[in-house]
Design a protein around this motif. Structure first.
Motif, PDB file in Angstrom:
ATOM      1  N   TRP A 250       0.828  -1.216   0.000  1.00 41.07           N
ATOM      2  CA  TRP A 250       0.000   0.000   0.000  1.00 41.07           C
ATOM      3  C   TRP A 250       0.855   1.255   0.000  1.00 41.07           C
ATOM      4  CZ3 TRP A 250      -0.294   3.232   4.482  1.00 41.07           C
ATOM      5  CH2 TRP A 250      -1.214   4.265   4.397  1.00 41.07           C
ATOM      6  N   ARG A 251       1.976   1.251   0.729  1.00 40.85           N
ATOM      7  CA  ARG A 251       2.791   2.466   0.807  1.00 40.85           C
ATOM      8  C   ARG A 251       3.246   2.925  -0.569  1.00 40.85           C
ATOM      9  NH1 ARG A 251       4.907  -0.285   5.494  1.00 40.85           N
ATOM     10  NH2 ARG A 251       4.431   0.886   7.365  1.00 40.85           N
ATOM     11  N   GLY A 252       3.479   1.963  -1.457  1.00 38.61           N
ATOM     12  CA  GLY A 252       3.965   2.331  -2.782  1.00 38.61           C
ATOM     13  C   GLY A 252       2.866   2.618  -3.789  1.00 38.61           C
TER      14      GLY A 252
ATOM     15  N   ARG B   2      -1.258  15.686  -4.552  1.00 34.56           N
ATOM     16  CA  ARG B   2      -1.894  14.793  -3.560  1.00 34.56           C
ATOM     17  C   ARG B   2      -3.145  14.235  -4.210  1.00 34.56           C
ATOM     18  NH1 ARG B   2       0.083  16.021   1.835  1.00 34.56           N
ATOM     19  NH2 ARG B   2      -1.362  14.477   2.633  1.00 34.56           N
TER      20      ARG B   2
ATOM     21  N   HIS C 240      10.607   3.001  -4.292  1.00 32.48           N
ATOM     22  CA  HIS C 240       9.391   2.233  -3.980  1.00 32.48           C
ATOM     23  C   HIS C 240       8.144   3.108  -3.949  1.00 32.48           C
ATOM     24  CE1 HIS C 240      12.933   0.401  -1.951  1.00 32.48           C
ATOM     25  NE2 HIS C 240      12.552  -0.597  -2.710  1.00 32.48           N
ATOM     26  N   CYS C 241       8.303   4.314  -4.504  1.00 29.83           N
ATOM     27  CA  CYS C 241       7.147   5.188  -4.747  1.00 29.83           C
ATOM     28  C   CYS C 241       6.443   5.685  -3.490  1.00 29.83           C
ATOM     29  CB  CYS C 241       6.138   4.511  -5.677  1.00 29.83           C
ATOM     30  SG  CYS C 241       6.817   4.201  -7.303  1.00 29.83           S
ATOM     31  N   TRP C 242       7.088   5.652  -2.354  1.00 30.70           N
ATOM     32  CA  TRP C 242       6.484   6.321  -1.198  1.00 30.70           C
ATOM     33  C   TRP C 242       6.430   7.811  -1.529  1.00 30.70           C
ATOM     34  CZ3 TRP C 242       8.626   4.140   4.094  1.00 30.70           C
ATOM     35  CH2 TRP C 242       8.498   2.740   4.101  1.00 30.70           C
ATOM     36  N   GLU C 243       5.403   8.489  -1.000  1.00 30.29           N
ATOM     37  CA  GLU C 243       5.224   9.905  -1.313  1.00 30.29           C
ATOM     38  C   GLU C 243       5.531  10.762  -0.080  1.00 30.29           C
ATOM     39  OE1 GLU C 243       1.234  10.252  -3.522  1.00 30.29           O
ATOM     40  OE2 GLU C 243       1.371   8.204  -2.786  1.00 30.29           O
TER      41      GLU C 243
ATOM     42  N   TRP D 180       3.240  10.457   3.098  1.00 38.08           N
ATOM     43  CA  TRP D 180       1.781  10.426   2.992  1.00 38.08           C
ATOM     44  C   TRP D 180       1.227   9.324   3.878  1.00 38.08           C
ATOM     45  CZ3 TRP D 180      -2.734   8.005   2.141  1.00 38.08           C
ATOM     46  CH2 TRP D 180      -3.821   8.771   1.706  1.00 38.08           C
ATOM     47  N   CYS D 181       1.920   8.189   3.888  1.00 41.09           N
ATOM     48  CA  CYS D 181       1.355   7.011   4.552  1.00 41.09           C
ATOM     49  C   CYS D 181       1.460   7.073   6.069  1.00 41.09           C
ATOM     50  CB  CYS D 181       2.037   5.750   4.039  1.00 41.09           C
ATOM     51  SG  CYS D 181       1.548   5.368   2.349  1.00 41.09           S
ATOM     52  N   GLU D 182       2.578   7.534   6.565  1.00 44.55           N
ATOM     53  CA  GLU D 182       2.729   7.620   8.025  1.00 44.55           C
ATOM     54  C   GLU D 182       3.376   8.945   8.379  1.00 44.55           C
ATOM     55  OE1 GLU D 182       3.803   3.399   9.723  1.00 44.55           O
ATOM     56  OE2 GLU D 182       4.310   3.577   7.609  1.00 44.55           O
TER      57      GLU D 182
END
Ligand code: FES
Lengths: 366, 137
Positions: free
Chosen positions: A270-272, B58, B81-84, B93-95
């Motif tokens: 999900w993070r990616g 966003r 790994h495309c974390w934003e 964005w995720c945490e």
């Protein structure tokens, strides 16, 4: 021969527990006839359908798992006698309540109207023959899973009867369970404070594995856990818990120990790719801990107490598990009892009483 | 802490970025609609060159199916790994509370004031009549 009932010692210390998964044997269609609407009774009779029994193949009669040897009956399928259920389980366990889940071909048949009519009959039969004869019993509403509109109607019809405490789906249907087509079911369930129970099983026209049909019952049964993972992933990805924030889902007979690894995988992925599912705005595992519960049997316990402790820690919450015996299916022996060895006492209290009460508002009110 | 002049204002257009090295540390300096931000060029996940990633918006949805393109160009997507990450804060964005890229204070200062010192400008020559992007580190 019927053997001795499990000594009540197997259940000692569990009085007042809530058994969240027991199985009356599905009736044959002849027994259902009096409980059908007149139109559908005649429909069934004209077609001679009452000669069929619409058993599903989830529990082949001779498979060992189908019935705990202590709970087999001299005649008729295990789970078909209320007196036996009382002697085997209700009297020795003395539960505060036990929830009947009925798995029957009516749920998954192609004709949506016939499916709905038979589900109505099944629910009427459950109410009359089981719930009405022992006030410890509660039940899930059996619904035509391939017709969400009619399923929602059945939920509306039965919601006033507080003995129905849950809606019952099967893990694998025509479509993954999170799809919007299914949402009328979740809307109705949320409206009435009914958790949606997702039981092991499918429509039995798709292979349990996406890789195709296996050759053996062994593969089928073990692979069901993947079906649950798929159902859960679909509910999360489609945003069902955002759309229906009051909804609770109970995975029934899913096994438990696969869950942490599955949650690590979905959290990580999900993070990616989270932009694909922009409504999914927090860790999927957090949503699971908030909305999803699992019945205890089968637990698929690790082989030693240390691994069990690690696993309980990995689940990340003491609120996830709900006590179940899965009567009359065979997951534990009398000597072991229905709880995996090595659970801390505080957790046993959560699992047997507090978690079920928190999950099923209708039990708490009773 | 010292003030490091990293660019003349015109050098980083809106939506643009410049990678600089300050005291051996690689830092990305970004211009978001005229405001400047700086992040370390190292992803908190596994160390990729974060500041070379795509600049994205966003993408949000208050409900399934209700799509919103919010704050265009305000996020940086890690090339691995495309974390934003939010360019303005370094928060993921995720945490957002637990996973952050290190961010640095950026100011715009006139050359005239810089000329009074102290400041460090290893690769940028400072003229009194221009404005400069300054990272404090
Ligand atoms: S290194 Fe940046 S997301 Fe993995």
């Amino acid at each position: 021969m019927t053997r001795e009932a499990p000594p009540s010692g197997a259940f000692s210390g569990l009085a007042g527990a809530i058994d969240c998964d027991i199985h009356p044997a599905p009736p044959d269609l002849r027994a259902l006839l009096p409980h059908l609407d007149p139109y559908w009774r005649e429909h069934v009779e004209r077609r001679g359908l009452e000669r069929e029994n619409l058993d599903t193949s989830a529990y082949p009669p001779a498979a060992p798992i189908n019935a705990n040897p202590d709970w087999r009956l001299p005649a008729g399928p295990a789970g078909s006698s209320l007196a036996a259920l009382q002697a085997h389980l209700l009297d020795p366990l003395a539960p505060r309540a036990a929830i009947c889940n009925l798995i029957h071909g009516a749920q998954m048949m192609m004709s949506e109207d016939l499916s709905a009519a038979l589900c109505r009959g099944l629910n009427n039969w459950l109410a009359a023959e089981w719930l009405g004869r022992d006030d410890r019993l509660r039940a899930s509403i059996t619904v035509p899973v391939h017709s969400p509109e009619l399923a929602a109607e059945e939920i509306e019809r039965l919601a006033p009867d507080r003995r129905f405490v849950q809606v019952l789906l099967l893990a694998m249907a025509e479509l993954p369970l999170g799809r919007r087509m299914m949402w009328p079911i979740y809307r109705a369930a949320e409206k009435h404070g009914l958790p949606v129970g997702i039981h092991a099983g499918s429509s039995f026209r798709h292979p349990p594995s996406a890789g195709g049909w296996g050759s053996t019952y062994l593969e089928d049964y073990v692979t069901y856990a993947q079906g649950f993972a798929g159902a859960l992933n679909s509910l999360l990805a489609e945003g069902v818990f955002q759309k229906f924030p009051g909804l609770r889902v109970v995975l029934i007979e899913s096994g438990v120990t696969w869950l942490p690894a599955s949650l690590w995988r979905i959290n990580k992925t999900w993070r990616g790719v989270r932009a694909e599912v922009p409504w999914l705005d927090r860790l999927p595992a957090d949503l699971v801990r908030q909305h999803v519960r699992l019945t205890l049997q089968p637990f698929d316990a690790p082989p030693d107490a240390r691994s069990l402790a690690v696993l309980l820690d990995q689940l990340g919450s003491d609120e996830l598990l709900l006590f179940s015996t899965d009567y009359p299916h065979w997951h534990f022996d009398a000597a072991e009892g229905p709880l995996p060895a090595g659970l801390p006492p505080s957790l046993i209290r959560k699992i047997t009483v507090e978690n079920p009460l928190a999950t099923y508002p209708r039990l708490a009110a009773a | 802490m010292a003030r490091h002049v990293v660019a003349a204002v015109g050098e980083i257009p809106p939506g643009g970025r410049k990678l600089v090295t300050i005291r051996g540390r690689e830092i990305g300096v970004f211009n978001l609609d005229g405001a400047y931000y700086a992040l370390i060029n190292r992803c908190p996940h596994q160390g990729a060159a974060l500041c070379t990633g795509a600049i994205v918006s966003r993408l949000e949805a208050p409900m399934p199916g209700e799509y919103r393109l919010a704050q265009p160009g305000s996020m940086l997507r890690c090339p691995w790994h495309c974390w934003e990450f939010d360019i303005r804060t370094g928060q993921s964005w995720c945490e957002p509370e637990d996973v952050k890229a290190r961010s640095y204070a950026v100011t715009v200062e006139p050359g005239e004031r810089l000329a009074r010192g102290p400041f460090v400008a290893e690769t940028v020559s400072v003229a009194v009549e221009e404005d400069y992007v300054v990272v404090t580190l």
